[in-house]
Write an enzyme that holds these catalytic residues in place. Structure first.
Site, short mmCIF file in Angstrom:
data_model
loop_
_atom_site.label_atom_id
_atom_site.label_comp_id
_atom_site.label_asym_id
_atom_site.label_seq_id
_atom_site.Cartn_x
_atom_site.Cartn_y
_atom_site.Cartn_z
N LYS A 48 49.94 37.00 51.99
CA LYS A 48 50.39 37.62 50.75
C LYS A 48 50.47 39.14 50.81
O LYS A 48 50.99 39.76 49.89
CB LYS A 48 49.46 37.23 49.60
CG LYS A 48 49.29 35.72 49.40
CD LYS A 48 48.34 35.42 48.25
CE LYS A 48 48.09 33.93 48.12
NZ LYS A 48 47.21 33.42 49.18
N VAL B 267 44.34 46.14 44.48
CA VAL B 267 44.11 47.59 44.47
C VAL B 267 42.73 47.92 43.90
O VAL B 267 42.20 48.99 44.18
CB VAL B 267 45.18 48.30 43.62
CG1 VAL B 267 46.54 48.15 44.25
CG2 VAL B 267 45.19 47.81 42.18
N SER C 177 53.33 29.95 44.01
CA SER C 177 54.30 30.96 44.43
C SER C 177 53.96 32.31 43.80
O SER C 177 52.85 32.50 43.30
CB SER C 177 55.72 30.51 44.08
OG SER C 177 56.68 31.37 44.68
N ASN D 195 50.30 39.63 40.11
CA ASN D 195 49.06 40.01 40.78
C ASN D 195 47.84 39.49 40.03
O ASN D 195 47.86 39.40 38.79
CB ASN D 195 48.97 41.55 40.88
CG ASN D 195 50.10 42.12 41.70
OD1 ASN D 195 50.40 41.62 42.77
ND2 ASN D 195 50.74 43.14 41.20
N SER E 171 40.30 29.22 58.01
CA SER E 171 39.08 30.00 58.24
C SER E 171 37.85 29.15 58.02
O SER E 171 37.56 28.74 56.89
CB SER E 171 39.05 31.22 57.30
OG SER E 171 37.77 31.83 57.33
N LEU F 130 43.69 40.01 39.37
CA LEU F 130 42.65 41.03 39.44
C LEU F 130 41.53 40.58 40.37
O LEU F 130 41.01 39.48 40.24
CB LEU F 130 42.08 41.28 38.04
CG LEU F 130 43.06 41.88 37.03
CD1 LEU F 130 42.53 41.71 35.63
CD2 LEU F 130 43.30 43.34 37.33
N LYS G 27 56.98 37.93 43.52
CA LYS G 27 57.69 38.65 44.57
C LYS G 27 58.78 37.81 45.22
O LYS G 27 59.58 38.31 46.02
CB LYS G 27 56.69 39.14 45.62
CG LYS G 27 55.73 40.19 45.08
CD LYS G 27 54.67 40.57 46.10
CE LYS G 27 53.75 41.66 45.54
NZ LYS G 27 53.01 41.23 44.33
#
Length: 620
Positions: A364, A452, A404, A444, A312, A446, A407
């Protein structure tokens, strides 16, 4: 002298020397002006004034501002006065001054001079701060500080200078601090006294300023204050100050990340300096959440150059602009390219010759990679990793670090399986050549893209409902800076072939996270509805950091362990590469079917699937 103000202060200090010297002579002769040997005084001043002036300049007394006079400034004044006092008799001797120099003058004069110089500076600072405080006191919005330690004391000083905020009370559970006054602000009680103090002071704004408290204590205090109707605020963290390109606010509202935050990472700075400084470092996926933070952390260790590689161009533009705004001196080289493009990757490695490569480029988003994009996930996450990792070996890169995910452990989704394939390919390469390959797994983060938290914030702003997939779903969380720091730490520690597992702390229920965010928004929990929508394609109720056939061994770093992973067959790797480099775009079902062969622990989760027709064009 930097300016005319410094010259005026210098002349004032010389005048103070003359006054102190004269008073010392007068005191020596018991204030009897008739017996005072004025000739001794007039003979001594042309000697001591240049001596003291030279000492003041040597000790650089005029680099600071009186408004910010501190103990360090007073210490320099003391050293300058002592040096000049000791040098004055020597100057007398060298210049063969006949007029006597009483020993008592050498004791009385420096004491008086210290009183004049230090006292005038502190008096000016007190006057200036009182003027500023009076000017801003009536304008600032009143706030109550929760905490009365060193951090709170420093914040009180800063807030008294701010036209936006006015500290009116401190609260602390330490009984020894009750009733104490810190920079003019009283410790009005314990934290449980917040409702009473808030009613007395007429404010509902509270600033949580207890940096030494554990996460559980901070959360308990925050929950209590919010339950009492407080609008909870805090100060920006060090990482926020580092990342902020523009002006950073003195106070900001508490975010859920503050309550989920963990103890700071203790980096082995000396080892990381040896690992990264004066070396060229390359980061793929540099425009992403983890990649950009890796770049920020790497720049702290002063590499000779940083190659920021991303597909990008806009993400690279933003990254470069933020570094330019911060005045970063290390050359940051924004390079646009696709990790799957072998020719471009080889050309970049040959041109810049990085010693260390951090590979953070990946798709991801679990549900998006599960449907319609499964083959692209395979190509980007697995083939892209092989392309960069294998090119790094041929280019003579010293160390390659793969970022990595948890998951990849017993994966139930395409994204996790592709990351496990990437791990396997790096494990295979670790057995060949001189390049050292390291793998770092974590959960995950933050505030990352797709997290989320931004989604919940948007839903709360709209008045709800908040959508959570399952009432029992849990996840491990850490902050983006912590994840990046531990990736660097693992990269510096690794000797080749290890899979590092980060200590993710305690898992968090997503529904509890949603409720905490509702409370932090100043709302009652029942003000926003929480809807359970069901697990999405490929989603687990919980994540794992280790596979069933893996175990870990500790390292000397408390937040890093090494997983003992199963061996990878070279023959299987050859067949896998043939499959990855196939010219046909596979359907989602074909990808899931073949992944079971390459990743035996892959067990697709049963869930709703999109009824979509996959395209049949050749892969680019």
């Amino acid at each position: 002298m930097n300016n005319w103000r410094s010259l005026l202060v210098f002349l004032y200090d010389l005048m103070a020397v003359a006054v102190a010297w004269a008073l010392a002579f007068v005191a020596r002769f018991n204030f009897n002006f008739n017996e005072m040997p004025w000739g001794w005084l007039s003979a001594s001043l042309p000697v001591v004034l240049p001596v003291f002036g030279t000492s003041f300049l040597l000790l650089r007394l005029y680099r600071g501002l009186w408004r910010y006079a501190s103990l360090a400034d007073l210490r320099r004044i003391l050293m300058a006065v002592v040096l000049a006092t000791a040098a004055s008799p020597l100057a007398y001797f060298m210049l063969r001054i006949e007029a006597p120099l009483p020993r008592s003058v050498l004791i009385i004069a420096p004491v008086l001079l210290l009183f004049i110089m230090c006292g005038s500076r502190m008096a000016y600072r007190m006057w200036k701060e009182s003027v500023i405080s009076l000017a801003t006191h009536a304008k600032g919005e009143p706030v109550i500080l929760v905490g009365a330690g060193d951090a709170a004391a420093n914040l009180v000083k800063e807030l008294t200078r701010s036209p936006l905020w006015r500290p009116v009370a401190l609260l602390d559970d330490d009984p020894t601090k009750s009733g104490a006054v810190i920079h003019g602000v009283k410790v009005a009680g314990r934290i449980e006294d917040f409702p009473r103090v808030a009613a007395t002071t007429g404010t509902r704004k509270a600033v949580l300023i207890i940096p030494s408290a554990s996460r559980e204590v901070r959360r308990r205090i925050a929950d209590f204050c919010i339950a009492q109707g407080a609008e909870l605020m805090t100060v920006p963290s060090v990482n926020e100050l580092m990342r902020g390109a523009g002006e950073v606010e003195l106070l900001r509202r508490v975010k859920v990340e503050d309550l989920l935050g963990r103890d700071p990472v203790q980096l082995e700075s000396e080892a990381l300096h040896e690992f990264l400084s004066r070396r060229i470092v390359m980061v793929t996926g540099a425009g992403g959440s983890i990649g950009s933070e890796l770049c920020r952390q790497i720049l702290r260790f002063e590499p000779s150059a940083l190659v920021a590689f991303d597909v990008s161009e806009y993400a690279l533009y933003q990254l470069k602009e933020s570094f330019d705004a911060q005045g970063v001196k290390v050359p940051v080289l924004p390079v646009v390219g696709d990790v799957k493009n072998r020719i471009r990757v080889e050309q970049v490695l040959a041109q810049f010759k990085p010693a260390v490569v951090f590979h953070a480029a990946a798709y991801k988003h679990v549900p998006m990679m599960e449907e319609l994009n499964a083959w692209e996930a395979v190509r980007n996450n697995a083939l892209g990793t092989w392309t960069v990792a294998e090119a790094a070996r041929r280019a003579g890169v010293s160390k390659f670090v793969l970022v990595s995910t948890d998951k990849a452990v017993n994966p139930t989704n395409v994204m996790g399986a592709t990351k496990r394939m990437a791990e396997m390919l790096c494990q295979h390469l670790a057995a060949e050549g001189d390049t050292k390959y390291e793998i770092v797994r974590f959960g995950n983060v933050l505030g990352s893209a797709g997290s989320v938290i931004p989604k919940f914030q948007e839903q709360i702003a709209k008045g709800g409902p908040i959508t959570v997939t399952h009432p029992e779903i849990i996840r491990y969380f850490m902050s983006i800076p912590e994840a990046a720091q531990l990736v660097l730490q693992a990269g510096g520690m690794g000797r080749g072939g290890e899979i590092f597992v980060l200590d993710m702390g305690e898992p968090v229920k997503i529904v509890d996270l949603a409720r905490a965010m509702i409370r932090l928004s100043g709302l009652a929990e029942d003000a926003i509805e929480i809807q359970f929508t069901g697990l999405r394609p490929g989603e687990k109720l919980f994540e794992e950091l280790l596979a069933d056939d893996e175990s870990t061994v500790p390292t000397h770093h408390p937040k890093l362990r090494i997983a003992r992973a199963r061996e990878v067959s070279p023959a299987m790797v050859g067949e896998l590469l043939d499959w990855l480099q196939g010219r046909r775009t596979l359907t989602d079902d074909e990808v899931r079917r073949d992944l079971r062969r390459w990743v035996p622990e892959y067990a697709p989760a049963q869930g709703p699937r999109l009824n979509a027709v996959s395209g049949g064009r050749d892969a680019a």
